[in-house]
Design a protein around this motif. Structure first.
Motif, PDB file in Angstrom:
ATOM      1  N   MET A 160       0.850  -1.166   0.000  1.00 36.04           N
ATOM      2  CA  MET A 160       0.000   0.000   0.000  1.00 36.04           C
ATOM      3  C   MET A 160       0.903   1.238   0.000  1.00 36.04           C
ATOM      4  O   MET A 160       1.848   1.324   0.768  1.00 36.04           O
ATOM      5  CB  MET A 160      -0.887  -0.026   1.256  1.00 36.04           C
ATOM      6  CG  MET A 160      -1.936   1.048   1.243  1.00 36.04           C
ATOM      7  SD  MET A 160      -3.039   1.072   2.689  1.00 36.04           S
ATOM      8  CE  MET A 160      -3.774  -0.520   2.701  1.00 36.04           C
ATOM      9  N   SER A 161       0.587   2.203  -0.835  1.00 35.99           N
ATOM     10  CA  SER A 161       1.393   3.422  -0.925  1.00 35.99           C
ATOM     11  C   SER A 161       1.184   4.286   0.321  1.00 35.99           C
ATOM     12  O   SER A 161       0.170   4.155   1.005  1.00 35.99           O
ATOM     13  CB  SER A 161       1.006   4.209  -2.180  1.00 35.99           C
ATOM     14  OG  SER A 161      -0.268   4.777  -2.011  1.00 35.99           O
ATOM     15  N   PRO A 162       2.149   5.165   0.629  1.00 36.79           N
ATOM     16  CA  PRO A 162       2.007   6.024   1.810  1.00 36.79           C
ATOM     17  C   PRO A 162       0.744   6.878   1.771  1.00 36.79           C
ATOM     18  O   PRO A 162       0.098   7.070   2.793  1.00 36.79           O
ATOM     19  CB  PRO A 162       3.257   6.897   1.781  1.00 36.79           C
ATOM     20  CG  PRO A 162       4.264   6.112   0.996  1.00 36.79           C
ATOM     21  CD  PRO A 162       3.455   5.329  -0.003  1.00 36.79           C
ATOM     22  N   SER A 163       0.358   7.388   0.603  1.00 35.81           N
ATOM     23  CA  SER A 163      -0.847   8.216   0.535  1.00 35.81           C
ATOM     24  C   SER A 163      -2.109   7.376   0.755  1.00 35.81           C
ATOM     25  O   SER A 163      -3.055   7.829   1.382  1.00 35.81           O
ATOM     26  CB  SER A 163      -0.918   8.966  -0.791  1.00 35.81           C
ATOM     27  OG  SER A 163      -1.055   8.060  -1.858  1.00 35.81           O
ATOM     28  N   ALA A 164      -2.124   6.144   0.250  1.00 31.23           N
ATOM     29  CA  ALA A 164      -3.269   5.264   0.475  1.00 31.23           C
ATOM     30  C   ALA A 164      -3.365   4.885   1.947  1.00 31.23           C
ATOM     31  O   ALA A 164      -4.454   4.848   2.519  1.00 31.23           O
ATOM     32  CB  ALA A 164      -3.163   4.016  -0.390  1.00 31.23           C
ATOM     33  N   SER A 165      -2.238   4.634   2.571  1.00 31.17           N
ATOM     34  CA  SER A 165      -2.212   4.315   3.995  1.00 31.17           C
ATOM     35  C   SER A 165      -2.712   5.489   4.825  1.00 31.17           C
ATOM     36  O   SER A 165      -3.460   5.315   5.786  1.00 31.17           O
ATOM     37  CB  SER A 165      -0.788   3.930   4.408  1.00 31.17           C
ATOM     38  OG  SER A 165      -0.718   3.719   5.780  1.00 31.17           O
ATOM     39  N   SER A 166      -2.305   6.687   4.441  1.00 30.61           N
ATOM     40  CA  SER A 166      -2.748   7.891   5.138  1.00 30.61           C
ATOM     41  C   SER A 166      -4.253   8.085   4.997  1.00 30.61           C
ATOM     42  O   SER A 166      -4.930   8.464   5.949  1.00 30.61           O
ATOM     43  CB  SER A 166      -1.998   9.106   4.595  1.00 30.61           C
ATOM     44  OG  SER A 166      -2.488  10.284   5.169  1.00 30.61           O
ATOM     45  N   THR A 167      -4.784   7.809   3.812  1.00 29.46           N
ATOM     46  CA  THR A 167      -6.212   7.948   3.582  1.00 29.46           C
ATOM     47  C   THR A 167      -6.991   6.941   4.410  1.00 29.46           C
ATOM     48  O   THR A 167      -8.014   7.286   5.010  1.00 29.46           O
ATOM     49  CB  THR A 167      -6.536   7.775   2.081  1.00 29.46           C
ATOM     50  OG1 THR A 167      -5.808   8.768   1.342  1.00 29.46           O
ATOM     51  CG2 THR A 167      -8.015   7.916   1.808  1.00 29.46           C
ATOM     52  N   VAL A 168      -6.525   5.708   4.469  1.00 28.48           N
ATOM     53  CA  VAL A 168      -7.183   4.683   5.280  1.00 28.48           C
ATOM     54  C   VAL A 168      -7.144   5.087   6.746  1.00 28.48           C
ATOM     55  O   VAL A 168      -8.158   4.999   7.449  1.00 28.48           O
ATOM     56  CB  VAL A 168      -6.523   3.298   5.066  1.00 28.48           C
ATOM     57  CG1 VAL A 168      -7.011   2.298   6.090  1.00 28.48           C
ATOM     58  CG2 VAL A 168      -6.797   2.800   3.655  1.00 28.48           C
ATOM     59  N   SER A 169      -6.009   5.565   7.218  1.00 30.57           N
ATOM     60  CA  SER A 169      -5.892   6.007   8.606  1.00 30.57           C
ATOM     61  C   SER A 169      -6.846   7.155   8.895  1.00 30.57           C
ATOM     62  O   SER A 169      -7.468   7.206   9.961  1.00 30.57           O
ATOM     63  CB  SER A 169      -4.462   6.455   8.910  1.00 30.57           C
ATOM     64  OG  SER A 169      -3.568   5.399   8.748  1.00 30.57           O
ATOM     65  N   SER A 170      -6.966   8.086   7.948  1.00 28.81           N
ATOM     66  CA  SER A 170      -7.883   9.212   8.130  1.00 28.81           C
ATOM     67  C   SER A 170      -9.320   8.731   8.246  1.00 28.81           C
ATOM     68  O   SER A 170     -10.075   9.196   9.107  1.00 28.81           O
ATOM     69  CB  SER A 170      -7.759  10.197   6.977  1.00 28.81           C
ATOM     70  OG  SER A 170      -6.497  10.816   6.981  1.00 28.81           O
ATOM     71  N   TRP A 171      -9.716   7.793   7.388  1.00 26.42           N
ATOM     72  CA  TRP A 171     -11.086   7.295   7.449  1.00 26.42           C
ATOM     73  C   TRP A 171     -11.340   6.498   8.731  1.00 26.42           C
ATOM     74  O   TRP A 171     -12.452   6.536   9.282  1.00 26.42           O
ATOM     75  CB  TRP A 171     -11.427   6.472   6.213  1.00 26.42           C
ATOM     76  CG  TRP A 171     -11.737   7.344   5.036  1.00 26.42           C
ATOM     77  CD1 TRP A 171     -11.001   7.477   3.903  1.00 26.42           C
ATOM     78  CD2 TRP A 171     -12.853   8.234   4.891  1.00 26.42           C
ATOM     79  NE1 TRP A 171     -11.590   8.396   3.063  1.00 26.42           N
ATOM     80  CE2 TRP A 171     -12.725   8.873   3.643  1.00 26.42           C
ATOM     81  CE3 TRP A 171     -13.939   8.558   5.694  1.00 26.42           C
ATOM     82  CZ2 TRP A 171     -13.656   9.805   3.185  1.00 26.42           C
ATOM     83  CZ3 TRP A 171     -14.865   9.489   5.233  1.00 26.42           C
ATOM     84  CH2 TRP A 171     -14.712  10.098   4.002  1.00 26.42           C
ATOM     85  N   LEU A 172     -10.327   5.790   9.222  1.00 29.05           N
ATOM     86  CA  LEU A 172     -10.486   5.086  10.505  1.00 29.05           C
ATOM     87  C   LEU A 172     -10.669   6.080  11.644  1.00 29.05           C
ATOM     88  O   LEU A 172     -11.474   5.856  12.557  1.00 29.05           O
ATOM     89  CB  LEU A 172      -9.290   4.173  10.761  1.00 29.05           C
ATOM     90  CG  LEU A 172      -9.234   2.909   9.906  1.00 29.05           C
ATOM     91  CD1 LEU A 172      -7.924   2.165  10.149  1.00 29.05           C
ATOM     92  CD2 LEU A 172     -10.417   2.011  10.205  1.00 29.05           C
ATOM     93  N   LEU A 173      -9.935   7.193  11.593  1.00 31.69           N
ATOM     94  CA  LEU A 173     -10.092   8.239  12.606  1.00 31.69           C
ATOM     95  C   LEU A 173     -11.485   8.865  12.510  1.00 31.69           C
ATOM     96  O   LEU A 173     -12.130   9.123  13.530  1.00 31.69           O
ATOM     97  CB  LEU A 173      -9.006   9.302  12.454  1.00 31.69           C
ATOM     98  CG  LEU A 173      -9.000  10.422  13.485  1.00 31.69           C
ATOM     99  CD1 LEU A 173      -8.847   9.866  14.900  1.00 31.69           C
ATOM    100  CD2 LEU A 173      -7.876  11.409  13.175  1.00 31.69           C
ATOM    101  N   VAL A 174     -11.969   9.086  11.289  1.00 31.08           N
ATOM    102  CA  VAL A 174     -13.328   9.616  11.095  1.00 31.08           C
ATOM    103  C   VAL A 174     -14.338   8.671  11.737  1.00 31.08           C
ATOM    104  O   VAL A 174     -15.227   9.102  12.484  1.00 31.08           O
ATOM    105  CB  VAL A 174     -13.638   9.802   9.588  1.00 31.08           C
ATOM    106  CG1 VAL A 174     -15.123  10.067   9.361  1.00 31.08           C
ATOM    107  CG2 VAL A 174     -12.799  10.916   9.001  1.00 31.08           C
ATOM    108  N   LEU A 175     -14.205   7.387  11.470  1.00 32.87           N
ATOM    109  CA  LEU A 175     -15.128   6.386  12.012  1.00 32.87           C
ATOM    110  C   LEU A 175     -15.064   6.363  13.541  1.00 32.87           C
ATOM    111  O   LEU A 175     -16.100   6.377  14.213  1.00 32.87           O
ATOM    112  CB  LEU A 175     -14.805   5.006  11.434  1.00 32.87           C
ATOM    113  CG  LEU A 175     -15.680   3.862  11.924  1.00 32.87           C
ATOM    114  CD1 LEU A 175     -17.126   4.062  11.477  1.00 32.87           C
ATOM    115  CD2 LEU A 175     -15.143   2.539  11.393  1.00 32.87           C
ATOM    116  N   LEU A 176     -13.869   6.331  14.095  1.00 33.48           N
ATOM    117  CA  LEU A 176     -13.697   6.292  15.545  1.00 33.48           C
ATOM    118  C   LEU A 176     -14.341   7.503  16.207  1.00 33.48           C
ATOM    119  O   LEU A 176     -15.082   7.377  17.193  1.00 33.48           O
ATOM    120  CB  LEU A 176     -12.194   6.240  15.886  1.00 33.48           C
ATOM    121  CG  LEU A 176     -11.832   6.285  17.354  1.00 33.48           C
ATOM    122  CD1 LEU A 176     -12.216   4.973  18.025  1.00 33.48           C
ATOM    123  CD2 LEU A 176     -10.352   6.543  17.505  1.00 33.48           C
TER     124      LEU A 176
END
Length: 179
Positions: free
Chosen positions: A1-17
């Motif tokens: 997974m690219s760094p930008s894709a990883s960052s996007t996934v992390s952002s969406w997990l934070l949104v969900l949390l």
């Protein structure tokens, strides 16, 4: 997974949390009164701020700054009832700071290093202390009364409320780390 894709996934997990924490706190407001209203506003506001698809320089960050200025004023008002509302004030002012930083500097590295560092220390300490309290409570702490500082409904929900607050504190720490 690219760094930008990883960052996007992390952002969406934070949104969900943050959204789930805000929803739980909103449920507590409906069940036990207004004690968790500040937590609900904070959770939903953090979720909005963490959405990775927002445009920089748009209307979202100024609107969030106004929302959190209102939350800070509400926290100042609540301080009349006791110092346990000081965390809401710090949280609201931190969100104002991050919103204004996003408006003025369009994101990364635009904050004041000393202030950002102090806030990082505060939230790291909050996370460690909150986690330790949650782990050591282990169900042995009596639930708080309705509308109390923990927003408990008297039915054993105090630990879940503390867990939501801890999740939001860790979320705040993660958001500050991205500045």
């Amino acid at each position: 997974m690219s760094p930008s894709a990883s960052s996007t996934v992390s952002s969406w997990l934070l949104v969900l949390l943050c959204a789930v924490s805000g929803a739980y706190c909103l449920r507590q407001v409906r069940r036990a009164g207004g004690g968790a209203a500040g937590d609900a506003v904070m959770g939903f506001g953090m979720a909005l701020m963490a959405v990775p698809l927002r445009s920089t320089g748009g209307w979202q960050d100024p609107a969030l700054a106004v929302l959190f200025c209102g939350a800070a004023l509400h926290a100042v008002w609540l301080l009349r009832g006791g110092a346990h509302h000081a965390h809401h004030l710090v949280g609201s002012l931190t969100m104002v700071y991050m919103s204004l930083t996003a408006v003025s500097g369009h994101g990364h590295g635009a904050g004041l290093p000393l202030l950002t560092g102090l806030l990082l220390l505060y939230y790291a300490g909050y996370a460690v202390l909150g986690g330790a309290r949650l782990v050591t409570a282990g169900g042995t702490v009596a639930p708080r009364q309705a509308g109390g500082p923990d927003g408990g409904s008297g039915s054993g929900s105090g630990e879940l409320t503390r867990a939501c607050r801890l999740a939001m504190g860790i979320g705040m720490l993660a958001m500050l780390l991205t500045m």
